[in-house]
Design an enzyme around this catalytic site. Structure first.
Site, PDB file in Angstrom:
ATOM      1  N   HIS A 233      69.936 -43.904 -76.944  1.00  0.00           N
ATOM      2  CA  HIS A 233      68.906 -42.948 -77.394  1.00  0.00           C
ATOM      3  C   HIS A 233      68.253 -43.424 -78.692  1.00  0.00           C
ATOM      4  O   HIS A 233      67.035 -43.555 -78.784  1.00  0.00           O
ATOM      5  CB  HIS A 233      69.553 -41.568 -77.588  1.00  0.00           C
ATOM      6  CG  HIS A 233      68.613 -40.523 -78.107  1.00  0.00           C
ATOM      7  ND1 HIS A 233      68.051 -39.559 -77.306  1.00  0.00           N
ATOM      8  CD2 HIS A 233      68.128 -40.288 -79.350  1.00  0.00           C
ATOM      9  CE1 HIS A 233      67.256 -38.783 -78.031  1.00  0.00           C
ATOM     10  NE2 HIS A 233      67.290 -39.204 -79.292  1.00  0.00           N
ATOM     11  N   GLU A 234      69.076 -43.697 -79.687  1.00  0.00           N
ATOM     12  CA  GLU A 234      68.531 -44.017 -81.012  1.00  0.00           C
ATOM     13  C   GLU A 234      67.849 -45.384 -81.020  1.00  0.00           C
ATOM     14  O   GLU A 234      66.852 -45.567 -81.702  1.00  0.00           O
ATOM     15  CB  GLU A 234      69.635 -43.953 -82.081  1.00  0.00           C
ATOM     16  CG  GLU A 234      70.360 -42.612 -82.159  1.00  0.00           C
ATOM     17  CD  GLU A 234      69.450 -41.423 -82.391  1.00  0.00           C
ATOM     18  OE1 GLU A 234      68.265 -41.604 -82.736  1.00  0.00           O
ATOM     19  OE2 GLU A 234      69.925 -40.282 -82.199  1.00  0.00           O
ATOM     20  N   HIS A 237      64.382 -45.136 -79.852  1.00  0.00           N
ATOM     21  CA  HIS A 237      63.453 -44.736 -80.924  1.00  0.00           C
ATOM     22  C   HIS A 237      62.988 -45.964 -81.717  1.00  0.00           C
ATOM     23  O   HIS A 237      61.848 -46.019 -82.160  1.00  0.00           O
ATOM     24  CB  HIS A 237      64.125 -43.754 -81.894  1.00  0.00           C
ATOM     25  CG  HIS A 237      64.254 -42.349 -81.386  1.00  0.00           C
ATOM     26  ND1 HIS A 237      63.293 -41.732 -80.605  1.00  0.00           N
ATOM     27  CD2 HIS A 237      65.222 -41.412 -81.571  1.00  0.00           C
ATOM     28  CE1 HIS A 237      63.686 -40.479 -80.335  1.00  0.00           C
ATOM     29  NE2 HIS A 237      64.847 -40.275 -80.911  1.00  0.00           N
ATOM     30  N   HIS A 243      60.735 -38.544 -78.089  1.00  0.00           N
ATOM     31  CA  HIS A 243      61.544 -37.756 -77.157  1.00  0.00           C
ATOM     32  C   HIS A 243      60.828 -37.511 -75.836  1.00  0.00           C
ATOM     33  O   HIS A 243      59.629 -37.255 -75.799  1.00  0.00           O
ATOM     34  CB  HIS A 243      61.936 -36.424 -77.794  1.00  0.00           C
ATOM     35  CG  HIS A 243      63.032 -36.592 -78.788  1.00  0.00           C
ATOM     36  ND1 HIS A 243      63.167 -35.807 -79.894  1.00  0.00           N
ATOM     37  CD2 HIS A 243      64.053 -37.482 -78.829  1.00  0.00           C
ATOM     38  CE1 HIS A 243      64.223 -36.208 -80.574  1.00  0.00           C
ATOM     39  NE2 HIS A 243      64.778 -37.229 -79.953  1.00  0.00           N
ATOM     40  N   CYS A 244      61.612 -37.572 -74.786  1.00  0.00           N
ATOM     41  CA  CYS A 244      61.093 -37.411 -73.435  1.00  0.00           C
ATOM     42  C   CYS A 244      61.128 -35.933 -73.047  1.00  0.00           C
ATOM     43  O   CYS A 244      62.138 -35.258 -73.234  1.00  0.00           O
ATOM     44  CB  CYS A 244      61.971 -38.218 -72.486  1.00  0.00           C
ATOM     45  SG  CYS A 244      61.513 -38.038 -70.770  1.00  0.00           S
TER      46      CYS A 244
END
Ligand SMILES: [Zn+2]
Ligand SMILES: [Zn+2]
Length: 329
Positions: A233-234, A237, A243-244
């Site tokens: 996740h990070e 970024h 964000h999805c």
């Protein structure tokens, strides 16, 4: 609430207000966010066709990320327009910087994270020699609520910035220490500076022992599973993905542990398109590497999902040839 602050800290700019009325996108809106697949190789187009393997994002429940944060979504086209950082010949590697102590099996844990990041982002990953906290000038404190030590993220980022290797796409410090970004905050899970390509993520609060709970026998697997997820996740970024809001996806925002545990490990077609556009990996090779990783570490649901996806993309026979290959990753 604390996790909200963290996610803002690690995310690119988007506004936060508190009277949200998020309506999940329609099927047509989801498809449109994936972007045009015209002119793409057939295999890639197929990989970006959702088929039946992706669940639409549900209506958020009270307390969930999208119930509290206004997010308009970042389509593939918007992503391209934002001109995000991309790896190139010079800046071609993800560096993982272990900071402080890791639990028993530390080497295996770090090695697994490295393998995972390499499979997920299909770029070279190198683990730097561990930094011992006592050797560094990093401010720390004892959190009054938990009684656990915490270290100050800005000091970690400052330290990382001074030593970014010339060939680094990004340097990510990973730690089992709890973090705080400012004396007025209780804690954060992590913080990153996209411009300077450095970040720090803590896995401390993914360990039941942090809350004084007993570690059951599969806690190491759960810790690895959560750590892989936060890393995916990070690091997404760091590649400029916001964000999805389209499908259930690893890049969905999350407000609490239950919500982040319910996120899948995979990228939805919108986010896969972004990352593929940035890194230009071979999607089948990437899924194949992920399949073998998941099988080896016992993430059975994820392995099964990837196998299904491969069947969709390359057909039954070719998918079987990939998934039955032994020891390859
Ligand atoms: Zn995030
Ligand atoms: Zn997504």
């Amino acid at each position: 609430m604390k996790q909200i602050l963290f996610l803002i800290a690690v995310s690119v700019a988007f506004s936060v207000t508190f009277a949200m009325n998020f309506k999940p996108p329609t099927a047509a809106e989801r498809l449109s966010a994936i972007g045009s697949t015209k002119g793409l190789p057939e295999i890639l187009s197929k990989a970006l066709d959702p088929g039946k393997d992706f669940k639409p994002i549900p209506t958020p429940k009270p307390g969930d990320w999208l119930a509290e944060h206004r997010e308009t979504g970042q389509s593939f086209d918007n992503f391209v327009k934002s001109k995000p950082n991309r790896p190139d010949k010079t800046r071609s590697k993800i560096y993982l910087q272990p900071l402080g102590e890791f639990p028993e099996g530390k080497i295996a844990f770090l090695e697994r994270l490295k393998e995972y990041a390499a499979a997920y982002f299909a770029i070279k990953v190198q683990v730097l020699p561990s930094l011992t906290l006592s050797d560094q000038i990093i401010t720390s404190r004892t959190n009054p609520y938990t009684g656990n030590r915490q270290i100050l993220t800005v000091d970690v980022l400052f330290l990382l910035k001074k030593h970014v290797p010339a060939d680094a796409f990004c340097v990510l410090a990973i730690t089992m220490e709890d973090l705080y970004p400012d004396p007025s905050w209780n804690f954060v899970f992590g913080q990153a500076s996209l411009r300077e390509r450095v970040g720090v993520y803590s896995f401390a609060r993914y360990d039941p022992a942090f809350y004084g709970n007993k570690r059951n026998k599969d806690y190491e697997k759960i810790l690895l599973w959560r750590s892989c997820k936060v890393l995916a996740h990070e690091t997404s970024h760091m590649f400029g993905l916001q964000h999805c809001i389209y499908f259930k996806c690893v890049v969905n925002g999350s407000n609490h542990l239950k919500e982040s545990d319910s996120r899948p490990l995979h990228l939805c077609p919108v986010c896969l398109h972004k990352l593929q556009h940035s890194i230009r990996f071979n999607v089948v090779e990437r899924y194949s590497n992920l399949f073998h990783f998941y099988r080896e570490v016992g993430f059975d649901d994820e392995a099964q999902w990837v196998a299904g996806r491969l069947r969709w993309i390359v057909g039954e026979k070719a998918a079987r040839a990939i998934t039955e290959r032994k020891g390859a990753h």
